[in-house]
Design an enzyme around this catalytic site. Structure first.
Site, PDB file in Angstrom:
ATOM      1  N   SER A  44      41.460  34.474  45.176  1.00 16.38           N
ATOM      2  CA  SER A  44      40.978  33.109  45.338  1.00 16.38           C
ATOM      3  C   SER A  44      40.309  32.623  44.047  1.00 16.38           C
ATOM      4  O   SER A  44      40.901  32.679  42.981  1.00 16.38           O
ATOM      5  CB  SER A  44      40.038  33.026  46.541  1.00 16.38           C
ATOM      6  OG  SER A  44      39.810  31.699  46.929  1.00 16.38           O
ATOM      7  N   ASP A 158      45.055  32.053  51.020  1.00 14.80           N
ATOM      8  CA  ASP A 158      43.931  32.625  50.278  1.00 14.80           C
ATOM      9  C   ASP A 158      43.891  34.153  50.304  1.00 14.80           C
ATOM     10  O   ASP A 158      43.940  34.780  51.363  1.00 14.80           O
ATOM     11  CB  ASP A 158      42.632  32.073  50.852  1.00 14.80           C
ATOM     12  CG  ASP A 158      41.491  32.175  49.872  1.00 14.80           C
ATOM     13  OD1 ASP A 158      40.925  33.270  49.744  1.00 14.80           O
ATOM     14  OD2 ASP A 158      41.165  31.154  49.225  1.00 14.80           O
TER      15      ASP A 158
END
Length: 260
Positions: A44, A158
């Site tokens: 991320s 993510d």
């Protein structure tokens, strides 16, 4: 401080949304201490910082980049929807892509591997070759904020959902020592009390989940840096950077011992 080059040193940067600005401060402290990082990993926001750092941006350039987009990022994460007149998730992605000076992993100055999550299976997928942007846009694809990223026949979201701090991946790639930076610490969040606001309850629950998922990776790191980010405002990039810097400097003796 002189870094011993007997062994490769890896740096694993965790996911964490805007908290990820603290990673820039960590890099700044390591630069100041003349600690040479040989390879990086991230998920991320940690993946974003790792890739841009390996592309040649120092901590000053990274901080300037963070400030440039801080208002847009903070607004998107706060609202979870597109904001007319300010930015859209796709526009922000496109802008960040233009800022990246390379297009493939092989062109980076240092090896980097980044984690994303396969939305179909939930498995962590790790990328370190070929096109950077597809996997990177997947790694920071927070569902509800950014569109799901497609890479080949895989759909990515993510990386924090499956591998928030990719430590073992650095070991696989030759790192003999690994410093991990974790942005999950429930001590930094308001203590749970009956009647807690739903927004704060959700924030605490998310961090609890990510911290639990990250534990197996953090346990095999040689040193874990946990910046104190309590009270930081989402758009205050400089404060996050300062906290990340302070977290490393407070562990300076351990960093030096690790490299001895």
């Amino acid at each position: 401080m002189k870094t011993c080059r007997k062994q490769k040193l890896g740096l694993a940067l965790s996911s964490g949304g805007v908290l990820g600005y603290a990673h820039i401060g960590v890099l700044r402290a390591l630069e100041e201490l003349r600690v040479q990082i040989d390879l990086l990993s991230g998920a991320s926001m940690g993946a974003v910082v790792a890739v841009f750092s390996a592309a040649g941006l120092d901590s000053l350039a990274l901080e300037a980049l963070g400030v440039k987009y801080s208002a847009q990022v903070a607004t998107l994460l706060a609202s979870m929807i597109s904001v007319s007149g300010l930015t859209t998730p796709s526009r922000l992605r496109a802008s960040l892509r233009k800022e990246l000076p390379v297009t493939v992993f092989e062109a980076l100055q240092k090896p980097v591997c980044i984690a994303a999550t396969d939305i179909q299976t939930g498995r962590a997928l790790v990328f370190d070759t070929g096109d950077i942007w597809g996997p990177l846009s997947g790694s920071f694809c927070l569902p509800g904020v950014f569109p799901v990223a497609r890479v080949g026949d895989q759909y990515l979201v993510d990386g924090g959902m499956s591998m928030p701090v990719p430590v073992t991946e650095l070991r696989k790639r030759g790192a003999r020592r690994v410093v991990a930076v974790s942005l999950y610490d429930l001590v930094q969040h308001e203590e749970y009390k009956p009647g807690m606001k739903i927004s704060k309850l959700l924030d605490r629950s998310l961090n609890l989940t990510l911290d639990n998922v990250a534990q197996s990776e953090l346990e095999v790191a040689d040193l874990v840096i946990r910046p104190d980010l309590k009270g930081c405002e989402p758009s205050d990039v400089h404060e996050y950077v300062a906290r990340g810097y302070a977290a490393v400097m407070s562990r300076r003796a351990e960093v030096e011992a690790l490299l001895a």
